[in-house]
Scaffold this motif. Structure first.
Motif, PDB file in Angstrom:
ATOM      1  N   LEU A 140     -14.434  -9.623   2.808  1.00 40.97           N
ATOM      2  CA  LEU A 140     -15.546  -9.101   2.020  1.00 40.97           C
ATOM      3  C   LEU A 140     -16.884  -9.268   2.736  1.00 40.97           C
ATOM      4  O   LEU A 140     -17.747  -8.383   2.673  1.00 40.97           O
ATOM      5  CB  LEU A 140     -15.599  -9.816   0.667  1.00 40.97           C
ATOM      6  N   ALA A 141     -17.053 -10.401   3.420  1.00 41.25           N
ATOM      7  CA  ALA A 141     -18.332 -10.685   4.084  1.00 41.25           C
ATOM      8  C   ALA A 141     -18.550  -9.831   5.320  1.00 41.25           C
ATOM      9  O   ALA A 141     -19.698  -9.605   5.723  1.00 41.25           O
ATOM     10  CB  ALA A 141     -18.403 -12.161   4.459  1.00 41.25           C
ATOM     11  N   THR A 142     -17.470  -9.344   5.932  1.00 42.61           N
ATOM     12  CA  THR A 142     -17.599  -8.596   7.192  1.00 42.61           C
ATOM     13  C   THR A 142     -17.350  -7.101   7.039  1.00 42.61           C
ATOM     14  O   THR A 142     -17.546  -6.352   7.994  1.00 42.61           O
ATOM     15  CB  THR A 142     -16.621  -9.152   8.247  1.00 42.61           C
ATOM     16  N   MET A 143     -16.930  -6.648   5.859  1.00 42.20           N
ATOM     17  CA  MET A 143     -16.678  -5.220   5.666  1.00 42.20           C
ATOM     18  C   MET A 143     -17.993  -4.459   5.555  1.00 42.20           C
ATOM     19  O   MET A 143     -19.014  -5.026   5.142  1.00 42.20           O
ATOM     20  CB  MET A 143     -15.851  -4.999   4.389  1.00 42.20           C
ATOM     21  N   PRO A 144     -18.020  -3.182   5.934  1.00 41.24           N
ATOM     22  CA  PRO A 144     -19.217  -2.373   5.682  1.00 41.24           C
ATOM     23  C   PRO A 144     -19.434  -2.282   4.169  1.00 41.24           C
ATOM     24  O   PRO A 144     -18.514  -1.972   3.423  1.00 41.24           O
ATOM     25  CB  PRO A 144     -18.843  -1.005   6.262  1.00 41.24           C
ATOM     26  N   ARG A 145     -20.647  -2.575   3.710  1.00 45.55           N
ATOM     27  CA  ARG A 145     -20.858  -2.622   2.262  1.00 45.55           C
ATOM     28  C   ARG A 145     -22.327  -2.398   1.929  1.00 45.55           C
ATOM     29  O   ARG A 145     -23.206  -2.583   2.767  1.00 45.55           O
ATOM     30  CB  ARG A 145     -20.389  -3.963   1.694  1.00 45.55           C
ATOM     31  N   ASP A 146     -22.560  -2.012   0.670  1.00 39.41           N
ATOM     32  CA  ASP A 146     -23.931  -1.841   0.172  1.00 39.41           C
ATOM     33  C   ASP A 146     -24.216  -2.815  -0.967  1.00 39.41           C
ATOM     34  O   ASP A 146     -25.052  -2.558  -1.822  1.00 39.41           O
ATOM     35  CB  ASP A 146     -24.166  -0.396  -0.274  1.00 39.41           C
ATOM     36  N   PHE A 147     -23.487  -3.919  -0.995  1.00 37.08           N
ATOM     37  CA  PHE A 147     -23.670  -4.952  -2.006  1.00 37.08           C
ATOM     38  C   PHE A 147     -23.673  -6.317  -1.329  1.00 37.08           C
ATOM     39  O   PHE A 147     -23.280  -6.446  -0.164  1.00 37.08           O
ATOM     40  CB  PHE A 147     -22.562  -4.885  -3.064  1.00 37.08           C
ATOM     41  N   ASP A 179      -6.379  -3.096   5.290  1.00 31.28           N
ATOM     42  CA  ASP A 179      -7.420  -2.266   4.690  1.00 31.28           C
ATOM     43  C   ASP A 179      -7.325  -2.377   3.170  1.00 31.28           C
ATOM     44  O   ASP A 179      -6.444  -1.785   2.536  1.00 31.28           O
ATOM     45  CB  ASP A 179      -7.242  -0.810   5.134  1.00 31.28           C
ATOM     46  N   LEU A 180      -8.222  -3.143   2.570  1.00 33.47           N
ATOM     47  CA  LEU A 180      -8.211  -3.345   1.129  1.00 33.47           C
ATOM     48  C   LEU A 180      -9.033  -2.310   0.376  1.00 33.47           C
ATOM     49  O   LEU A 180      -8.949  -2.229  -0.853  1.00 33.47           O
ATOM     50  CB  LEU A 180      -8.764  -4.741   0.791  1.00 33.47           C
ATOM     51  N   LEU A 181      -9.797  -1.508   1.107  1.00 32.06           N
ATOM     52  CA  LEU A 181     -10.752  -0.612   0.450  1.00 32.06           C
ATOM     53  C   LEU A 181     -10.080   0.397  -0.491  1.00 32.06           C
ATOM     54  O   LEU A 181     -10.569   0.595  -1.617  1.00 32.06           O
ATOM     55  CB  LEU A 181     -11.603   0.099   1.499  1.00 32.06           C
ATOM     56  N   PRO A 182      -8.989   1.066  -0.080  1.00 32.11           N
ATOM     57  CA  PRO A 182      -8.376   2.027  -1.012  1.00 32.11           C
ATOM     58  C   PRO A 182      -7.951   1.382  -2.332  1.00 32.11           C
ATOM     59  O   PRO A 182      -8.157   1.956  -3.412  1.00 32.11           O
ATOM     60  CB  PRO A 182      -7.161   2.549  -0.229  1.00 32.11           C
ATOM     61  N   TRP A 183      -7.352   0.194  -2.258  1.00 31.48           N
ATOM     62  CA  TRP A 183      -6.939  -0.527  -3.466  1.00 31.48           C
ATOM     63  C   TRP A 183      -8.150  -0.909  -4.308  1.00 31.48           C
ATOM     64  O   TRP A 183      -8.140  -0.760  -5.539  1.00 31.48           O
ATOM     65  CB  TRP A 183      -6.144  -1.762  -3.045  1.00 31.48           C
ATOM     66  N   MET A 184      -9.207  -1.389  -3.655  1.00 30.01           N
ATOM     67  CA  MET A 184     -10.406  -1.790  -4.387  1.00 30.01           C
ATOM     68  C   MET A 184     -11.078  -0.586  -5.044  1.00 30.01           C
ATOM     69  O   MET A 184     -11.554  -0.675  -6.176  1.00 30.01           O
ATOM     70  CB  MET A 184     -11.369  -2.516  -3.451  1.00 30.01           C
ATOM     71  N   GLU A 185     -11.111   0.534  -4.338  1.00 31.01           N
ATOM     72  CA  GLU A 185     -11.725   1.732  -4.916  1.00 31.01           C
ATOM     73  C   GLU A 185     -10.887   2.285  -6.057  1.00 31.01           C
ATOM     74  O   GLU A 185     -11.421   2.744  -7.074  1.00 31.01           O
ATOM     75  CB  GLU A 185     -11.922   2.786  -3.822  1.00 31.01           C
ATOM     76  N   ARG A 186      -9.561   2.233  -5.904  1.00 30.56           N
ATOM     77  CA  ARG A 186      -8.671   2.730  -6.959  1.00 30.56           C
ATOM     78  C   ARG A 186      -8.919   2.013  -8.279  1.00 30.56           C
ATOM     79  O   ARG A 186      -8.917   2.619  -9.343  1.00 30.56           O
ATOM     80  CB  ARG A 186      -7.213   2.544  -6.535  1.00 30.56           C
ATOM     81  N   TRP A 187      -9.142   0.690  -8.193  1.00 26.67           N
ATOM     82  CA  TRP A 187      -9.312  -0.109  -9.398  1.00 26.67           C
ATOM     83  C   TRP A 187     -10.783  -0.418  -9.698  1.00 26.67           C
ATOM     84  O   TRP A 187     -11.081  -1.268 -10.539  1.00 26.67           O
ATOM     85  CB  TRP A 187      -8.520  -1.420  -9.275  1.00 26.67           C
TER      86      TRP A 187
END
Length: 225
Positions: free
Chosen positions: A37-44, A2-10
């Motif tokens: 990145l291509a398969t995660m839930p995202r709005d970008f 799960d990379l999301l917490p790290w990505m959101e932190r920074w």
């Protein structure tokens, strides 16, 4: 993984409706990052960029592999070829430095053309540990010992706290293949020698050596800030 917490932190994520450009060599680390990145839930949106360094006869294989991967993930891809040996001669630098210069110039130009707010590279925890050690033996101050920054301008590194083992597990879990860059076995290059000869010795002394070096780099990064 799960990379999301790290990505959101920074603050690595682009704004809603924005574009994140992922640097993809075709190696295990960049394949892992692009797939995530291509398969995660995202709005970008996610786009990819691949640079042929003009150094290996197998470079065409790598381009073909990345094209196929991007087709499967429905990710737009930009490919360019650079003459890194010629650039090294022109700038009076080594091949490693010339390759780095060519890559980041290509990534920034591609991001500009796509309107990408972020450029993601696949540097991971082992890369961080190696960078800190190389800076240490060459001689450095606080900033050098802090290693690779998670964010530098538009450049973001979502895998910087992720171990090589976790990347391998992710690839196996998702049935992902990758290509191998033969130059990674060339121990005349400093980083390859460190990776293949020095790091295994450190890991035999302490299995968590890479993670410990990364924690120290994080502490020094805070102190430097």
């Amino acid at each position: 993984m799960d990379l999301l917490p790290w990505m959101e932190r920074w603050h690595m994520l682009p704004p809603e409706g924005g574009v994140l450009l992922c640097a993809v060599s075709g190696g295990r680390d960049s394949v892992c990052l692009l797939h995530y990145l291509a398969t995660m839930p995202r709005d970008f949106s996610v786009a990819a960029a691949h640079l042929d360094h003009g150094q290996r006869p197998t470079a065409g294989r790598d381009v073909a592999f990345v094209r196929q991967l991007c087709r499967e993930l429905d990710v737009p891809l930009t490919v360019e070829r650079a003459d890194v040996p010629a650039l090294a001669r022109q700038r009076g630098v080594g091949l490693e430095e010339a390759g780095r210069m060519a890559r980041y110039d290509f990534f920034r130009r591609t991001a500009d053309s796509l309107g990408a707010q972020r450029i993601a590279t696949a540097h991971h925890a082992a890369d961080q540990a190696e960078t800190v050690l190389l800076n240490l033996v060459r001689g450095t101050g606080m900033q050098g010992l802090a290693g690779i920054p998670p964010v530098r301008g538009r450049i973001v590194r979502p895998l910087l706290e992720t171990s090589r083992d976790d990347i391998e597990t992710y690839l196996k879990t998702h049935g992902l293949s990758h290509v191998e860059d033969e130059t990674n076995r060339d121990t005349s290059l400093g980083r390859n020698r460190l990776r293949r000869e020095v790091m295994p010795g450190l890991l035999s002394l302490h299995p968590g050596a890479a993670a410990s070096i990364c924690r120290t780099a994080e502490l020094l990064r805070r102190e430097d800030a």
